[in-house]
Write a protein that holds these residues in place. Structure first.
Motif, short mmCIF file in Angstrom:
data_model
loop_
_atom_site.label_atom_id
_atom_site.label_comp_id
_atom_site.label_asym_id
_atom_site.label_seq_id
_atom_site.Cartn_x
_atom_site.Cartn_y
_atom_site.Cartn_z
N ILE A 19 38.04 67.94 -49.58
CA ILE A 19 39.10 66.95 -49.38
C ILE A 19 38.73 65.88 -48.36
O ILE A 19 38.93 64.68 -48.58
CB ILE A 19 40.41 67.64 -48.93
N PHE A 20 38.18 66.28 -47.23
CA PHE A 20 37.96 65.32 -46.15
C PHE A 20 36.97 64.21 -46.50
O PHE A 20 37.23 63.04 -46.19
CB PHE A 20 37.55 66.05 -44.86
N PRO A 21 35.83 64.52 -47.16
CA PRO A 21 34.97 63.40 -47.60
C PRO A 21 35.69 62.49 -48.61
O PRO A 21 35.46 61.29 -48.63
CB PRO A 21 33.78 64.11 -48.25
N SER A 22 36.57 63.08 -49.42
CA SER A 22 37.34 62.31 -50.40
C SER A 22 38.26 61.31 -49.71
O SER A 22 38.35 60.14 -50.11
CB SER A 22 38.18 63.24 -51.28
N VAL A 23 38.94 61.77 -48.67
CA VAL A 23 39.84 60.88 -47.91
C VAL A 23 39.04 59.80 -47.19
O VAL A 23 39.44 58.63 -47.16
CB VAL A 23 40.68 61.71 -46.91
N SER A 24 37.90 60.19 -46.62
CA SER A 24 37.05 59.21 -45.92
C SER A 24 36.61 58.10 -46.88
O SER A 24 36.68 56.91 -46.54
CB SER A 24 35.82 59.90 -45.34
N LEU A 25 36.16 58.51 -48.06
CA LEU A 25 35.72 57.52 -49.05
C LEU A 25 36.88 56.65 -49.51
O LEU A 25 36.75 55.42 -49.62
CB LEU A 25 35.09 58.24 -50.25
N SER A 26 38.02 57.26 -49.77
CA SER A 26 39.19 56.52 -50.25
C SER A 26 39.65 55.48 -49.23
O SER A 26 39.97 54.35 -49.58
CB SER A 26 40.33 57.49 -50.55
N ASN A 27 39.69 55.88 -47.96
CA ASN A 27 40.10 54.94 -46.91
C ASN A 27 39.15 53.74 -46.82
O ASN A 27 39.57 52.64 -46.47
CB ASN A 27 40.15 55.66 -45.56
N PHE A 28 37.90 53.97 -47.16
CA PHE A 28 36.91 52.89 -47.10
C PHE A 28 37.01 51.96 -48.31
O PHE A 28 36.69 50.78 -48.22
CB PHE A 28 35.50 53.48 -47.01
N LEU A 29 37.46 52.50 -49.44
CA LEU A 29 37.51 51.73 -50.68
C LEU A 29 38.84 51.04 -50.93
O LEU A 29 38.93 50.13 -51.76
CB LEU A 29 37.22 52.65 -51.88
N VAL A 30 39.89 51.46 -50.22
CA VAL A 30 41.25 51.09 -50.60
C VAL A 30 41.53 49.59 -50.51
O VAL A 30 42.41 49.07 -51.21
CB VAL A 30 42.27 51.89 -49.76
N LYS A 31 40.78 48.85 -49.69
CA LYS A 31 41.01 47.40 -49.60
C LYS A 31 40.60 46.68 -50.88
O LYS A 31 41.15 45.63 -51.21
CB LYS A 31 40.23 46.82 -48.41
N ASP A 32 39.63 47.24 -51.60
CA ASP A 32 39.09 46.56 -52.78
C ASP A 32 39.49 47.22 -54.11
O ASP A 32 39.34 46.59 -55.16
CB ASP A 32 37.57 46.52 -52.69
N TYR A 33 39.96 48.46 -54.04
CA TYR A 33 40.29 49.18 -55.28
C TYR A 33 41.62 49.90 -55.14
O TYR A 33 42.05 50.25 -54.03
CB TYR A 33 39.20 50.21 -55.61
N GLN A 34 42.24 50.13 -56.28
CA GLN A 34 43.45 50.96 -56.30
C GLN A 34 43.00 52.42 -56.45
O GLN A 34 42.36 52.77 -57.44
CB GLN A 34 44.35 50.55 -57.47
N ILE A 35 43.32 53.24 -55.48
CA ILE A 35 42.83 54.61 -55.45
C ILE A 35 43.92 55.59 -55.86
O ILE A 35 45.05 55.53 -55.36
CB ILE A 35 42.33 55.00 -54.04
#
Length: 362
Positions: A19-35
């Motif tokens: 879960i934690f790597p998933s959240v880290s990646l999502s937080n990094f991508l959320v400005k450019d993509y809908q997660i």
């Protein structure tokens, strides 16, 4: 007119290690993509407080087992998971699915393959897991945390993309204390991973007590299960120690800042955080981890000079002597810190984002 963001589904579940790597990646991508997250009930425990992303829950079960009845039950569960995943993906219309591990990730990625949606998978252990081995032929790329990854067949090695460990950005903002050659008490942080470590709460207090009886004192910060708190309070108060107990829901960052030494399991994300924080640690692999991957993680980090490895079967026998030696000779801890300073995963998320952009534009 603002351009509509492409949708990416993050498929993850099970333990915090997924879960934690998933959240880290999502937080990094959320400005450019809908997660969008798809997870299972176990994974939801760690995502329920996250308000930044829409989370969908599917049922999942263990796929691999030596028990024939568990295999049959697992196949039934996974069949329903695949149907649920297919319906969800048709509804969400993602341009990419990223499988971050866990049994729910298997169902979602397999469904994405049927629907011809590109798949990228992530492996943060030293040896590729069973689920990712199955999914690798269907995937565009496999993100790996270490270039020493094992278990990938030669014909799939062109799919390997070295990302590094996907860690939360807060890790790189923690104040890294230099360990001084001091005579005072060392601060020990005891953590057991997202599932906590029952044995840590049962056997480590006896070792701490033995240290006290030999005039070796530590400040103790210990993660424990709720039902263990009363007994641990009683033991540590009886020893007149400076201590603090906490459950998994607490923020570990404030304890990282206080720790001179950590005793931990060998989950890849947990020990990667410690390496990036330059905090010396003794790692005790979980013996029942799938394919003994925690022991393999621990051996890899020990070989790099980042930690001390202690197998669980030797905890009662050897931990006291290890702590006594480290308390007497602080140079051992300083040497571990110096080795860890050569390692950094700060560029892992930017590297991964570049790959995702490339896959989406193919």
């Amino acid at each position: 007119m603002e351009r509509k963001k492409k949708t990416i589904v993050i498929a993850t579940g099970g333990t915090g290690g997924h879960i934690f790597p998933s959240v880290s990646l999502s937080n990094f991508l959320v400005k450019d993509y809908q997660i969008k997250f798809i997870t299972d009930k176990r994974g939801l425990r760690y995502l329920s407080t996250n308000k930044n992303f829409k989370t969908h829950v599917i049922n999942s079960g263990r796929i691999f087992s030596k028990n024939i009845f568990k295999i049959i039950l697992g196949l039934i569960k996974i069949s329903f998971s695949i149907i649920s995943s297919l319906l969800l993906l048709i509804k969400l219309k993602p341009k990419l699915v990223i499988g971050m591990g866990g049994y729910s990730s298997f169902a979602v990625c397999l469904s994405a393959y049927f629907l011809k949606i590109p798949i990228v998978i992530y492996e943060n252990n030293l040896v590729i897991g069973r689920t990712n081995r199955f999914l690798l032929p269907m995937s565009k790329k496999i993100l790996v945390s270490t270039e020493s990854i094992k278990g990938i067949k030669e014909k799939y090695k062109h799919k390997i993309f070295f990302s590094g460990y996907l860690l939360r950005k807060e890790i790189f903002k923690v104040n890294k204390q230099d360990l001084k050659m001091k005579e005072g008490d060392l601060s020990i942080l005891i953590i057991g991973g997202s599932q906590s470590a029952k044995i840590f709460g049962e056997c480590l207090p006896q070792t701490i007590k033995k240290c006290y009886e030999n005039n070796i004192k530590f400040r103790i910060y210990q993660q424990c299960l709720d039902y263990q708190k009363d007994e641990l309070n009683k033991i540590y108060k009886g020893l007149n120690l400076d201590f603090e107990l906490f459950t998994f829901t607490n923020n570990l960052l404030k304890y990282y800042e206080k720790a001179d030494l950590v005793i931990t399991r060998s989950g890849a994300s947990s020990i990667a955080e410690l390496v990036n924080l330059n905090i010396p640690f003794i790692t005790v692999p979980l013996p029942s981890s799938a394919d003994n991957h925690q022991l393999k993680n621990a051996i890899y980090f020990e070989d790099k000079g980042y930690c001390l490895l202690l197998e669980e079967k030797y905890v009662f026998e050897k931990l006291f002597e290890m702590l006594k030696d480290l308390n007497k000779d602080r140079n051992q801890l300083i040497l571990l810190k110096e080795k860890m300073k050569k390692h950094s995963d700060e560029e892992a998320l930017p590297r991964t984002k570049e790959l995702i952009n490339k896959v989406l534009n193919e």
